[in-house]
Design an enzyme around this catalytic site. Sequence first.
Site, short mmCIF file in Angstrom:
data_model
loop_
_atom_site.label_atom_id
_atom_site.label_comp_id
_atom_site.label_asym_id
_atom_site.label_seq_id
_atom_site.Cartn_x
_atom_site.Cartn_y
_atom_site.Cartn_z
N THR A 95 70.09 16.18 45.14
CA THR A 95 70.90 16.13 43.92
C THR A 95 70.27 17.08 42.91
O THR A 95 69.13 16.86 42.47
CB THR A 95 70.92 14.71 43.32
OG1 THR A 95 71.38 13.80 44.32
CG2 THR A 95 71.83 14.66 42.10
N LYS A 170 78.57 14.24 42.36
CA LYS A 170 77.38 13.38 42.50
C LYS A 170 76.79 13.02 41.13
O LYS A 170 76.36 11.88 40.90
CB LYS A 170 76.35 14.13 43.35
CG LYS A 170 74.99 13.49 43.43
CD LYS A 170 75.01 12.15 44.14
CE LYS A 170 73.61 11.54 44.14
NZ LYS A 170 73.63 10.15 44.61
N LYS A 245 66.11 12.03 36.33
CA LYS A 245 66.59 13.40 36.56
C LYS A 245 68.12 13.45 36.60
O LYS A 245 68.75 14.28 35.95
CB LYS A 245 66.02 13.93 37.88
CG LYS A 245 66.63 15.24 38.34
CD LYS A 245 66.57 15.42 39.84
CE LYS A 245 67.28 14.34 40.60
NZ LYS A 245 67.60 14.64 41.99
#
EC number: 1.1.1.31
Length: 297
Positions: A95, A170, A245
């Site tokens: 990701t 995502k 993150k």
Amino acid sequence: MSIAWIGLGNMGGPMAANLVRAGHHVTGFDLNPAALEAAAAAGIEVAASVAEAVLSAEIVFTMLPKGEHVRSVLQGPEGILASVAPGTLIVDSSTIDIDSARQFHEQVSAAGFRFLDAPVSGGVFGAVAGTLTFMIGGADDDLAQARPFLDVMAGRVFHTGGAGNGQAAKIVNNMMLGITLAATCEGAVLAERLGLDAATFRTLASSSSGDSWPLRTWYPVPGVVETAAVNRDFEGGFATVLMHKDLSLALAAGESTHTPLDFAIAAHGRMAALIEAGYGDKDCSILVRQVDGTIQI
Ligand code: NAD
């Protein structure tokens, strides 16, 4: 078909192991000796470097923490682009930020190779069970080539559009995960303090309007749901640094699209505080310990 796999951590290790179980030959590399040891035990041929792992690969998967790791593995002097055969398909399941993913599409294709951004959802249990959801950005024919391998690791595969659109999907998904995780941690603590039985409450909420994926899969009370990291002292799973993150990526996307993301900002702040307090490597559902007061931040 010969497969190379770079990044054999909590997710990459079991994903690559499923390819081996399906009869493929997988050569893998990771910087962490413990990850390499586990990979070898799962039947993955361990290489001494990225360059060695990808040397005879027809398809290369990467499953790394952040965009900067993907960049160095792709573009370093001993990296993938310097070492693979022309035309090789590179599938990044990490990701990472949307801009980097789009740059990688351009740079990889300019160098004569092909690229898909292919992040996943479903957690470590989904990786082990081969039931991940893949979100794919890139060309139809590249997805068609990757498809038989993705199907081994996936429950569902969604083609979400062109370059970077897998990451876009995502990032939005994980922003919603971060917010519903926070709601689930607060709900779990409040339910216990109101005298409700945890297992009964979780079952009823999962078929009521309080339902969510973290409620069903990560319910943060020991002994209620097997897949929850609370049963393993928050080891493994989805690290707090990685959730932080992903929420950072969502906030950046919110800024660039002028979208107010107040609840994501709150969840991001909690993850930052847990990292500051030394819990960055623990599963992000450790947030429940901040809600119940065990961790003071
Ligand atoms: P992890 O930290 O367990 O694994 C990453 C691996 O990459 C580590 O083993 C590390 O040693 C290796 N690595 C780093 N730099 C490297 C390099 N230069 N060369 C070779 N190996 C290198 O992380 P994870 O939980 O497996 O997550 C990987 C990615 O998947 C992240 O982007 C994460 O956001 C995403 N993701 C994680 C989950 C989850 O539940 N853990 C779920 C969906 C998506």
